[in-house]
Design an enzyme around this catalytic site. Structure first.
Site, PDB file in Angstrom:
ATOM      1  N   GLU A 115       2.037   1.952  -3.378  1.00 42.84           N
ATOM      2  CA  GLU A 115       0.941   2.551  -4.170  1.00 42.84           C
ATOM      3  C   GLU A 115       0.971   4.081  -4.010  1.00 42.84           C
ATOM      4  O   GLU A 115       0.842   4.829  -4.986  1.00 42.84           O
ATOM      5  CB  GLU A 115      -0.393   1.972  -3.714  1.00 42.84           C
ATOM      6  N   HIS A 116       1.146   4.552  -2.772  1.00 42.42           N
ATOM      7  CA  HIS A 116       1.260   6.002  -2.559  1.00 42.42           C
ATOM      8  C   HIS A 116       2.484   6.575  -3.288  1.00 42.42           C
ATOM      9  O   HIS A 116       2.424   7.639  -3.887  1.00 42.42           O
ATOM     10  CB  HIS A 116       1.379   6.305  -1.065  1.00 42.42           C
ATOM     11  N   HIS A 133       0.824  -1.209   0.000  1.00 42.05           N
ATOM     12  CA  HIS A 133       0.000   0.000   0.000  1.00 42.05           C
ATOM     13  C   HIS A 133       0.864   1.267   0.000  1.00 42.05           C
ATOM     14  O   HIS A 133       0.556   2.243  -0.684  1.00 42.05           O
ATOM     15  CB  HIS A 133      -0.936  -0.056   1.218  1.00 42.05           C
ATOM     16  N   GLU A 156      -3.468   7.815   7.762  1.00 41.30           N
ATOM     17  CA  GLU A 156      -4.533   7.016   7.160  1.00 41.30           C
ATOM     18  C   GLU A 156      -4.893   5.841   8.070  1.00 41.30           C
ATOM     19  O   GLU A 156      -6.058   5.510   8.267  1.00 41.30           O
ATOM     20  CB  GLU A 156      -4.077   6.513   5.776  1.00 41.30           C
TER      21      GLU A 156
END
Lengths: 442, 450
Positions: free
Chosen positions: B78-79, B75, B155
């Site tokens: 992905e950022h 993840h 997040e």
């Protein structure tokens, strides 16, 4: 028969030939004999029909001390109607694959149906839909159950930092206006089933209805459908209560509430504009640069990309029937909340004072104009647009001229609109989960 | 609180992915496929209703490919994919998409990582140039990493740490799975995030981001021949590479009920039951997963279905209940029942009531009308899905990345449609043994009043 249906109707057709989008969407508009306003877009590419009824029956019409009444009324519509109980309603729609939808906000309560256009399925779905609109039961036992569920759900929600922050924000923005009134376990408990029935009779009337129809239906059938749906709505003998006085400007006020969460939830804002306000376009274009433009806004760049303060930060205008809010919100680790808030306020103040740069303005226009077709690329999105145009009385050619309106906005327009509508001395600030709190809570 | 294993969007809301069984068939005649020499699979769905298109690139890599100590790196990467290449500066990617009138985002699940742009159709070549560039040329700058890891920690705080229901799901997976990597959260454990480095992210990228580990999906107002040519032009020169072997990491059989409690600020408790269940690994698998899919629909497919009707409306034991089952995953499946006990009820009474509903079906079966209703909803959703270009692209991407093809959607739906009442009853008998169950309870702690 059809001739008769047409008599007395004024049909207005507006062909949308958007110069940039290559999308042409014809909205037809007329009134039923009972006074419901109808908006129709025929679309035959898919065997789907969407029907949407919007009523001025949102939370703003809740009587004093009975906050939650609009919500209960909306919730109970499909929990028993005509000769069907709540399970029958749900089963019959599922049997033909139909979907019941709708929503409710401060201004509006809506009920919608999506069905396949296979004749027997469409007929079965519309028959149930008609009963929901015309003959809801509002049974006492169902009401009592939903009341208990709502009270339990609200008490649970009142433990969540974002719920607490949002409620405190609206209350501070609108201290004297129904937009600022929030329901409480007590206000929910004060509501009776007779209140619900009365609210329905007053608000869910033909004169108060906007019917939007989108999909695979010809014009004659749309006329007939609108007549049928509108005919047996409550006659509306009760006079609709007048809208309250427009919200006054908020007083600059800081609210800090404790919460054990690891993040603080921060809201900043003030009451800004109503739907149809011509300043909407300069504010929309300007706000794209400030905090509306996804990953490319100033707030996103400074708060998230450069400093890693927050996962999401945004700003936006929400025009409503009466002056809706301008809102900035973010969530951040509570130890750094004050820094993040101070920076956000500085970015806002700079923007209000100087507006965007010419490059930023060009980027905002490129996005808002270029992405317009994405707002109209499905029946569902077209329905949403048309229902808004109808409910808020926007011009029928609103979508036609949308891109031109964006294109026409100047730097001076943006500065003038922000100076007029975003007065920093009126800014309301709410922090839930603050490291230090301002005042004891109730 | 439906989606059990979170799929994480880079921004704002989690996207409800209608993975496979809930999504249904696409008219195969307007879908086209090819595979480039470097192994990149290309699928095009033509939909000419509006002058728009969506490009998606799906990578067959997700959090299940991570190892202990590096949870969350899929993840995080992905950022980082938005943080620049030698040709496109940090933050420049989204600026260019926006300047083209497009919207972009990305999402990571346990099974895959995907990136997309929704655009006016004429901008497709520009988007392909951008997406192809970052498939092999990402920078992973240390300073950018240092900021972005903070964003991901925020997040995690927002999605999980401050959300007691999410915490319960996270903990329940950590208990239900001991060997399989589904035990780790997609977003990563906080301590792993705190100790992650730019080098970890770079290594992840270098191992997994290659055309032979990806599927390109384009849907919208496009001509497939032209899209194939564009794909060759922009992606064709990218080098493939040997991918690491993927170990199966099969979860050993669970031998007894597992219970866990999570405490958090809330007013109402929350209950989660998760049984180990079979998933679909091949199109001609045994009927059980298809029957379990129908069982979930009979239990909770609409407001009049068994669970809401009996437990919320009639007995008023719960303020909300649900059932959830996703048969298509790279890893093992779970069948979930969950709910919020009504005032005066407890997680224990609700647990008994939910189990009694399964037992009822195991003993007495389901009515023909219930099953027909579930199938009618599925059939209708096959038409409704055609109203979303984005949704159609999502379905294709998920199918391809999970080891099927878009052509299998019709077959999978036909198999669901063929499920009999006896098969549903058999599934209810076979798969709801306490020995394979994990029970999670959120125990509310009151907010302290000042």
């Amino acid at each position: 028969m059809l001739k008769k249906l047409f008599s007395g109707l004024v049909a207005v057709t507006c062909l949308i030939l958007a110069p940039f989008a290559h999308a042409d969407i014809a909205i037809e508009h007329w009134q039923t004999r009972t006074g419901a306003r109808v908006y129709f877009v025929p679309l035959s590419t898919l065997p789907i029909l969407d029907v949407h009824l919007g009523f001025a029956a949102g939370d703003m019409f809740d009587p004093a001390n009975k906050s939650g009444l609009a919500s209960f009324t909306h919730k109970l519509l499909d929990l028993g109607a005509g000769d069907l109980n709540e399970v029958d309603i749900s089963n019959r729609l599922a049997d033909v694959g139909a979907l019941l939808g709708g929503g409710k906000d401060s201004d509006r309560a809506s009920v919608s149906l999506r069905t396949l256009t296979t004749p027997e399925k469409q007929a079965a779905a519309l028959e149930v839909f008609e009963k929901i609109l015309h003959q809801p039961h509002f049974a006492a036992n169902v009401f009592a159950r939903e009341q208990a569920r709502s009270i339990a759900g609200l008490k649970d929600a009142l433990t969540r930092p974002d719920t607490l922050a949002s409620r405190a924000f609206w209350s501070a923005l609108y201290p004297e206006h129904p937009y600022g009134v929030v329901s409480t376990p007590e206000s929910l408990a004060a509501i009776t089933v007779e209140d619900v029935r009365q609210f329905w009779r007053t608000h869910y009337t033909a004169a108060n209805a906007v019917i939007s129809i989108v999909g695979d239906l010809d014009r004659n059938a749309a006329y007939a459908l609108a007549e049928r749906l509108a005919a047996a709505l409550p006659p509306g003998e009760e006079k609709l209560p007048a809208l309250p006085a427009a919200p006054v400007v908020s007083e600059g006020k800081v609210t800090r509430v404790p919460h054990p969460a690891s993040q603080a939830h921060v809201y900043l804002g003030l009451p800004a504009i109503a739907r149809g306000d011509p300043d909407f376009f300069p504010l929309l274009v300007g706000n794209y640069t400030l905090g509306g433009g996804g990953f490319v806004s100033r707030l996103m760049n400074e708060i998230r990309e450069k400093r890693g303060y927050a996962y999401s930060v945004y700003s936006g205008f929400s025009p409503m029937k009466q002056n809706g809010p301008f809102t900035i919100s973010l969530q951040t680790k509570k130890e750094q909340a004050d820094e993040a808030t101070a920076l956000t306020k500085k970015l806002l103040a700079d923007f209000v004072q100087a507006g965007p740069t010419p490059d930023e303005l060009a980027a905002a226009k490129a996005y808002l104009i270029g992405s317009f077709p994405l707002n109209l690329d499905s029946n569902g999105k077209i329905l949403g647009q048309v229902a808004n145009i109808g409910f808020y009385g926007l011009p029928l050619d609103y979508l036609t001229h949308y891109q031109e309106r964006i294109q026409a906005v100047t730097l001076a327009d943006i500065r003038a609109a922000f100076t007029k509508h975003v007065r920093l001395e009126n800014l309301v600030e709410v922090t839930v989960g603050a490291a230090e709190v301002s005042a004891p809570e109730q | 609180m439906t989606p059990p294993r979170s799929r994480i969007l880079r921004f704002f809301t989690a996207l409800l992915l209608f993975a496979a069984l809930c999504a249904h068939a696409s008219p195969a005649d307007s879908t086209y496929e090819t595979t480039l020499k470097n192994g990149l699979r290309v699928v095009v769905k033509e939909d000419h209703r509006a002058p728009v298109a969506v490009q998606m690139v799906w990578y067959r890599v997700g959090s299940m490919d991570e190892v202990d100590g590096a949870s969350g790196v899929a993840h995080l990467l992905e950022h980082m994919m938005f943080k620049g290449t030698p040709k496109v500066g940090a933050g420049e990617f989204s600026k260019r998409v926006a300047a083209a009138g497009g919207r972009d985002n990305a999402f990571t699940s346990s099974d895959y990582t995907a990136y997309y742009q929704q655009i006016p159709k004429e901008k497709l070549p520009d988007m392909m140039a951008l997406e192809a560039d970052r498939m092999r040329h990402l920078t992973v700058d240390a300073r950018e990493f240092a900021q972005e890891i903070k964003v991901v920690m925020e997040e995690r705080r927002m999605r999980t740490d401050d959300n007691p229901h999410s915490l319960l799901f996270e903990q329940a997976h950590a208990v239900a799975f001991q060997a399989h990597p589904y035990r780790r959260p997609v977003i990563g454990w906080m301590n792993d995030l705190e100790n992650m480095t730019a080098a970890d992210a770079k290594a992840w990228y270098q191992v997994w981001y290659a055309p032979n580990n990806a599927t390109l999906v384009v849907a919208g107002d496009v001509a497939h021949e032209r899209v194939f040519k564009l794909a060759e032009r922009y992606y064709g020169a990218l080098k493939p590479q040997k991918l690491p072997a993927r170990k199966p990491q099969v979860e050993p059989e669970q031998k007894g009920l597992r219970r866990l409690t999570v405490k958090g600020p809330a007013e109402l408790p929350y209950l989660l039951l998760a049984w180990k269940a079979p998933g679909i690994t091949k199109i001609d698998d045994a009927p059980e997963p298809f029957a379990l899919d129908m069982l979930a629909a009979v239990l909770d497919g609409h407001d009049g279905a068994r669970l809401p009707r009996r437990l919320v409306q009639e007995k008023q034991l719960a303020t909300g209940v649900g059932a959830s089952y996703d048969a298509l995953n790279r890893g093992p499946a779970l069948f979930y029942l969950y709910g919020t006990p009504a005032t005066g009820q407890t997680p224990e009474t609700l647990e008994a009531a939910l189990k009694a509903e399964i037992a009822d079906i195991a003993q007495n079966g389901v009515e023909a009308a219930e099953l027909a209703r579930a199938k009618a909803q599925l059939l209708a959703s096959e038409t409704y899905k055609l109203d979303s270009v984005f949704g159609q692209a999502m379905e294709i991407g998920a199918m391809e990345i999970l080891g099927f093809t878009y052509k299998d959607v019709a077959t999978l739906n036909a198999r669901v449609d063929a499920v009999t009442a006896a098969e549903v009853q058999a599934a209810a008998k076979a798969w709801f043994n306490d020995d394979h169950l994990t029970v999670g309870v959120l125990q509310p702690t009151p907010l302290e009043k000042n």
